[in-house]
Design a protein around this motif. Structure first.
Motif, mmCIF file in Angstrom:
data_model
loop_
_atom_site.group_PDB
_atom_site.id
_atom_site.type_symbol
_atom_site.label_atom_id
_atom_site.label_comp_id
_atom_site.label_asym_id
_atom_site.label_seq_id
_atom_site.Cartn_x
_atom_site.Cartn_y
_atom_site.Cartn_z
ATOM 1 N N PHE A 1 3.261 -9.153 1.891
ATOM 2 C CA PHE A 1 2.499 -8.375 0.913
ATOM 3 C C PHE A 1 1.383 -9.319 0.466
ATOM 4 C CE2 PHE A 1 4.392 -4.718 1.633
ATOM 5 C CZ PHE A 1 5.894 -4.528 1.113
ATOM 6 N N ASP A 2 1.507 -10.656 0.203
ATOM 7 C CA ASP A 2 0.692 -11.477 -0.445
ATOM 8 C C ASP A 2 -0.416 -11.883 0.867
ATOM 9 O OD1 ASP A 2 3.457 -13.199 -2.002
ATOM 10 O OD2 ASP A 2 2.288 -11.632 -2.607
ATOM 11 N N TRP B 1 -3.491 -4.913 2.466
ATOM 12 C CA TRP B 1 -3.460 -3.620 2.818
ATOM 13 C C TRP B 1 -2.091 -2.767 3.246
ATOM 14 C CZ3 TRP B 1 -1.636 -3.344 7.624
ATOM 15 C CH2 TRP B 1 -1.869 -4.421 8.653
ATOM 16 N N LEU B 2 -0.998 -3.845 3.245
ATOM 17 C CA LEU B 2 0.182 -3.298 3.571
ATOM 18 C C LEU B 2 0.930 -2.575 2.535
ATOM 19 C CD1 LEU B 2 1.879 -6.282 5.498
ATOM 20 C CD2 LEU B 2 1.376 -4.056 6.605
ATOM 21 N N THR B 3 1.731 -1.561 2.787
ATOM 22 C CA THR B 3 2.499 -0.664 1.943
ATOM 23 C C THR B 3 3.759 -0.316 2.437
ATOM 24 O OG1 THR B 3 2.530 1.061 0.409
ATOM 25 C CG2 THR B 3 1.605 1.232 2.233
ATOM 26 N N SER B 4 4.797 -0.236 1.574
ATOM 27 C CA SER B 4 6.203 -0.161 2.048
ATOM 28 C C SER B 4 6.667 1.312 1.185
ATOM 29 C CB SER B 4 6.967 -1.157 1.649
ATOM 30 O OG SER B 4 7.144 -1.276 0.310
ATOM 31 N N CYS B 5 7.542 1.726 1.965
ATOM 32 C CA CYS B 5 8.202 3.242 1.660
ATOM 33 C C CYS B 5 9.672 2.871 1.602
ATOM 34 C CB CYS B 5 7.795 4.232 2.581
ATOM 35 S SG CYS B 5 8.427 5.950 2.017
ATOM 36 N N TYR C 1 11.987 5.181 1.155
ATOM 37 C CA TYR C 1 12.605 6.515 1.878
ATOM 38 C C TYR C 1 12.774 6.167 3.300
ATOM 39 C CZ TYR C 1 12.114 8.686 -2.769
ATOM 40 O OH TYR C 1 12.409 8.946 -4.074
ATOM 41 N N ALA C 2 11.361 5.795 3.722
ATOM 42 C CA ALA C 2 11.573 5.662 5.439
ATOM 43 C C ALA C 2 12.127 4.252 5.848
ATOM 44 C CB ALA C 2 10.142 5.797 5.912
ATOM 45 N N ASN C 3 12.257 3.394 4.597
ATOM 46 C CA ASN C 3 12.553 1.883 4.907
ATOM 47 C C ASN C 3 11.761 1.474 6.136
ATOM 48 O OD1 ASN C 3 14.097 -0.192 4.374
ATOM 49 N ND2 ASN C 3 15.720 0.030 6.056
ATOM 50 N N ALA C 4 10.527 1.480 5.749
ATOM 51 C CA ALA C 4 9.423 0.959 6.663
ATOM 52 C C ALA C 4 8.327 0.483 5.812
ATOM 53 C CB ALA C 4 9.007 2.076 7.911
ATOM 54 N N ILE C 5 7.169 -0.048 6.914
ATOM 55 C CA ILE C 5 6.005 -0.601 6.166
ATOM 56 C C ILE C 5 4.879 0.328 6.642
ATOM 57 C CG2 ILE C 5 6.735 -2.716 5.694
ATOM 58 C CD1 ILE C 5 5.517 -3.699 8.099
ATOM 59 N N PHE C 6 3.694 0.386 6.102
ATOM 60 C CA PHE C 6 2.517 1.299 6.465
ATOM 61 C C PHE C 6 1.278 0.563 6.109
ATOM 62 C CE2 PHE C 6 4.992 5.291 7.263
ATOM 63 C CZ PHE C 6 6.073 4.937 6.523
ATOM 64 N N CYS C 7 0.242 1.122 6.490
ATOM 65 C CA CYS C 7 -1.157 0.622 6.270
ATOM 66 C C CYS C 7 -1.580 1.721 5.112
ATOM 67 C CB CYS C 7 -2.052 0.568 7.399
ATOM 68 S SG CYS C 7 -3.717 0.139 7.165
ATOM 69 N N PHE C 8 -1.992 1.176 4.108
ATOM 70 C CA PHE C 8 -2.429 1.855 2.597
ATOM 71 C C PHE C 8 -3.702 2.544 3.176
ATOM 72 C CE2 PHE C 8 -4.216 2.114 -1.480
ATOM 73 C CZ PHE C 8 -3.427 3.053 -1.977
ATOM 74 N N PRO C 9 -4.884 1.901 3.526
ATOM 75 C CA PRO C 9 -5.978 2.537 3.700
ATOM 76 C C PRO C 9 -6.112 3.717 4.940
ATOM 77 C CG PRO C 9 -6.454 0.128 3.577
ATOM 78 C CD PRO C 9 -5.007 0.372 3.669
ATOM 79 N N CYS C 10 -5.247 3.312 6.110
ATOM 80 C CA CYS C 10 -5.104 4.375 7.088
ATOM 81 C C CYS C 10 -4.510 5.491 6.680
ATOM 82 C CB CYS C 10 -4.655 3.764 8.205
ATOM 83 S SG CYS C 10 -5.429 2.437 8.753
#
Length: 729
Positions: free
Chosen positions: A75-76, A80-84, A86-95
């Motif tokens: 994250f540092d 642009w990385l974000t996490s969830c 509930y899904a226990n996964a990482i995503f792309c915030f802008p996308c």
């Protein structure tokens, strides 16, 4: 994001769990494009949600089991990385916010959990065009375009400001042209009275008025200007400072690109009897041309070695940064003891700091010393040149005498104690017009309108022309001085190097040797066959053939001996013999190992082994044997793109070419000094004097800088806060 901010903006799900509006689950349930503009700005302000996730993977490698876990350090590194959770996964915030059909669904819907290939997937996603586009959209969200921010009134004000800047720059450019013209031709800028009603405002104001007569915009400016007129002496000095700065910056940029540099320095006194030290830099520019650039005149409190050395070292420290001391490979001065002293002289002080800066005694100065030795060693020769100077002095004392001379001969050149080309002109003129001068002196003696002193001096000069000893020396030096003049003129050139010097000095000694073998008998034939017109001369100092031959041999031997001694190469100058074209056949049979060893000792930056291989090939190759000097060989290598093949030879050639063999450029600068700082301009400040000297000496450099006026205007505009507008918005 703080918990307070998250809780205050939470949304409620059907299960009663509050979700942050920037969380992945909230964005998937309530898509970003369907939210209001205020809500979108709120999500952007909150940024990516980064809750704790427990992503682990079991792996085995070479019979060893281990476990991978997701590190929050990602994250540092990737904002642009974000996490969830509930899904226990990482995503792309802008996308997620601006997702399209081309987006990778693993980053916008399902999430990424593959830790083994996480680094590669992140790099691949960052390079994707769709990701870059969504990042730009997020960054520009909420920002108003520049065109929308500028209202009509502001745009009009900017346009008017820039139009005024255009006018002011046009006016200032014309003023700069006038200053450049006066500087290039060494004209005084200011007159006795520079007021508008003055009859003598000076050349600068006259040029401005002339330019205004053909430039309507400048004419209107001069008539209506209240804030900035541009013709005051303060503006002149500020513009001269800016021009000097621009020209020095250009010289320093060329010096920075050069592989080696050398310096020339000499001191003289100006019209105020202040000591002025001229500082000249020599180098090869980016186009492989030799440049000798005037840098400045340095005002000194005295002319001691310590003072001069301190001034030179101070300037060199600004030109050569730390670590580039070996870039300075030579220093050339005249033969004054304060400059050449081996222990306390300027050259020793400089070489203690710059180890490769070897001293070179100006060869033009050494030629003068050789001829002075010939006159001081033999008293009769000194008397002869003293008598030669008397002809010019006799006529220059009286306009009436000069009028008689003009009817018969024309003007007689004077002599100089240091510049022996002046002696050559005097000798040749008297020799070529001997009969006419006899007629001239007889006319002055016979005419009744001349005073007794004129008649007495004319009679003395007439008897001198009829004297056997004087005629002998006149004929002898008429044969010697053309070779001295030729060598002196060649030593004044900028593009001479050590190899060239070796060739011309050898020819000089050979020419004097040829005169030594033949001149006594030729002199006798020329002056003792056929009587002089008029009554037979009275021989006050009879010279027989044996005495003539003895004196001729002594004079020639003195010149040859001192020429071989002073023009011989020692220490670092031995390197010139490695590239002397006429020695190539000899070197091809037996390589000059001793000269190579001396060269490498003097310049340790050279690779001895490779240099020997390259030189051996050059000695054997027919195409290089026709090169008549280091500069010619250098141009052949560079013109045929052989600088990489003969890299060490090219380095040695650059050293030889950069090493100055004469301080003629310093003498030229002194001539400019005498023309600029005259008796009527003796209160000129040093900065103004340096700027005017630079504009005169480096006028070609001024013309070659394509945007010179623009650079000067930029410096002038930023020099201080000005009421007139010169900078664009």
């Amino acid at each position: 994001m703080s918990n307070m901010a998250t809780s205050s903006t939470a949304t409620t799900v059907s299960l009663g769990v509050q979700l942050a509006p920037n969380s992945v689950k909230s964005l998937l349930m309530n898509p970003f494009e369907g939210r209001t503009f205020a809500e979108k700005l709120q999500v952007k302000e909150l940024g990516p949600d980064k809750p704790e996730v427990n992503i682990t993977q079991q792996a085995r490698e070479k019979d060893r089991a281990y476990k991978r876990s997701f590190s929050r350090g990602w994250f540092d590194r990737k904002a642009w990385l974000t996490s969830c959770g509930y899904a226990n996964a990482i995503f792309c915030f802008p996308c997620i916010l601006f997702k399209t059909t081309t987006c990778d669904s693993s980053w916008t819907q399902t999430g990424v959990t593959d830790l083994k290939h996480l680094s590669e997937r992140i790099k691949k996603h960052e390079r994707a065009r769709v990701h870059m586009n969504t990042c730009v959209k997020l960054a520009m969200l909420g920002r108003i375009s520049i065109a929308a921010q500028l209202d009509e009134g502001h745009r009009i004000a900017v346009r008017r400001h820039n139009e005024e800047v255009d006018r002011n720059r046009h006016i200032l450019s014309k003023i700069i042209d006038a200053v450049k013209f006066c500087g290039a031709f060494e004209l005084a800028l200011r007159g006795h009275d520079q007021s508008d009603a003055s009859e003598n405002p000076g050349i600068f104001r006259g040029l401005i008025d002339l330019m205004a007569s053909i430039d309507h915009e400048l004419e209107v400016h001069l008539e209506n200007a209240t804030v900035f007129k541009g013709t005051s002496k303060t503006v002149q000095n500020e513009l001269l400072d800016c021009m000097l700065s621009v020209l020095r910056d250009c010289v320093l940029e060329e010096v920075k690109q050069a592989d080696y540099i050398a310096i020339q320095a000499d001191e003289t006194t100006d019209v105020c009897t202040h000591c002025q030290l001229v500082f000249v830099i020599r180098y090869i520019d980016g186009k492989n041309n030799i440049k000798e650039r005037f840098f400045e005149f340095i005002a000194l409190p005295n002319s001691t070695a310590e003072t001069i050395a301190a001034a030179l070292l101070e300037r060199l420290s600004t030109i050569l940064p730390a670590g580039q001391e070996r870039k300075l490979i030579a220093q050339a001065y005249d033969g004054a003891a304060v400059m050449r002293g081996a222990t306390g002289g300027v050259q020793r002080e400089v070489q203690d700091v710059y180890g490769s800066a070897y001293y070179v005694h100006s060869y033009a100065h050494q030629l003068n010393l050789i001829m002075q030795q010939a006159t001081s060693h033999i008293a009769k020769v000194g008397q002869f040149f003293s008598d030669i100077g008397g002809f010019s002095s006799f006529f220059h004392k009286s306009l009436k005498r000069t009028a008689v001379l003009d009817e018969v001969v024309g003007r007689l050149p004077g002599a100089s104690p240091t510049r022996w080309n002046f002696h050559g002109r005097a000798v040749n003129t008297v020799y070529d017009h001997k009969d006419e001068l006899v007629e001239c002196f007889q006319t002055i003696r016979d005419r009744g309108d001349f005073d007794a002193i004129s008649k007495r001096e004319a009679g003395g000069l007439l008897r001198m022309l009829e004297d056997e000893a004087f005629c002998f020396f006149l004929a002898l030096f008429h044969k010697i001085m053309p070779h001295v003049d030729k060598l002196f003129n060649q030593l004044q050139k900028r593009n001479i190097d050590t190899v060239f010097i070796a060739g011309i000095t050898q020819k000089f000694t050979q020419s004097i040797q040829a005169i030594r073998d033949t001149v006594p008998y030729q002199v006798k034939e020329e002056y003792y066959e056929g009587p002089i017109q008029g009554p037979p001369p009275t021989k006050r100092r009879a010279m027989g053939e044996e005495t003539q031959q003895h004196l001729a041999l002594e004079i020639c031997d003195t010149i040859i001996c001192h020429a071989k001694e002073r023009f011989s190469f020692t220490k670092h100058l031995i390197s010139a013999t490695l590239l002397q074209g006429d020695l190539f056949p000899q070197h091809s049979r037996k390589f000059p190992d001793s000269a190579l060893e001396t060269t490498v000792d003097a310049y340790p930056m050279l690779d001895k082994t490779r240099l020997k291989t390259e030189l051996s090939l050059i000695y054997e190759h027919e195409d290089f044997k026709g090169c008549s000097g280091a500069l010619a060989l250098f141009q052949v290598l560079m013109g045929n793109n052989l600088q990489d093949t003969f890299s060490e030879t090219v380095s040695l050639l650059k050293i030889l070419i950069t090493t100055p063999m004469s301080t003629a450029e310093s003498e030229r600068c002194f001539s400019t000094l005498k023309r600029i700082k005259t008796f009527l301009k003796n209160t000129m400040a040093q900065d103004r004097f340096n700027a005017l000297a630079m504009l005169s000496i480096e006028k070609k450099l001024t013309r070659d800088i394509p945007d010179f006026n623009k650079r000067v205007i930029e410096k002038f505009a930023t020099q201080k806060d000005r009421r007139a507008k010169f900078l664009y918005k």
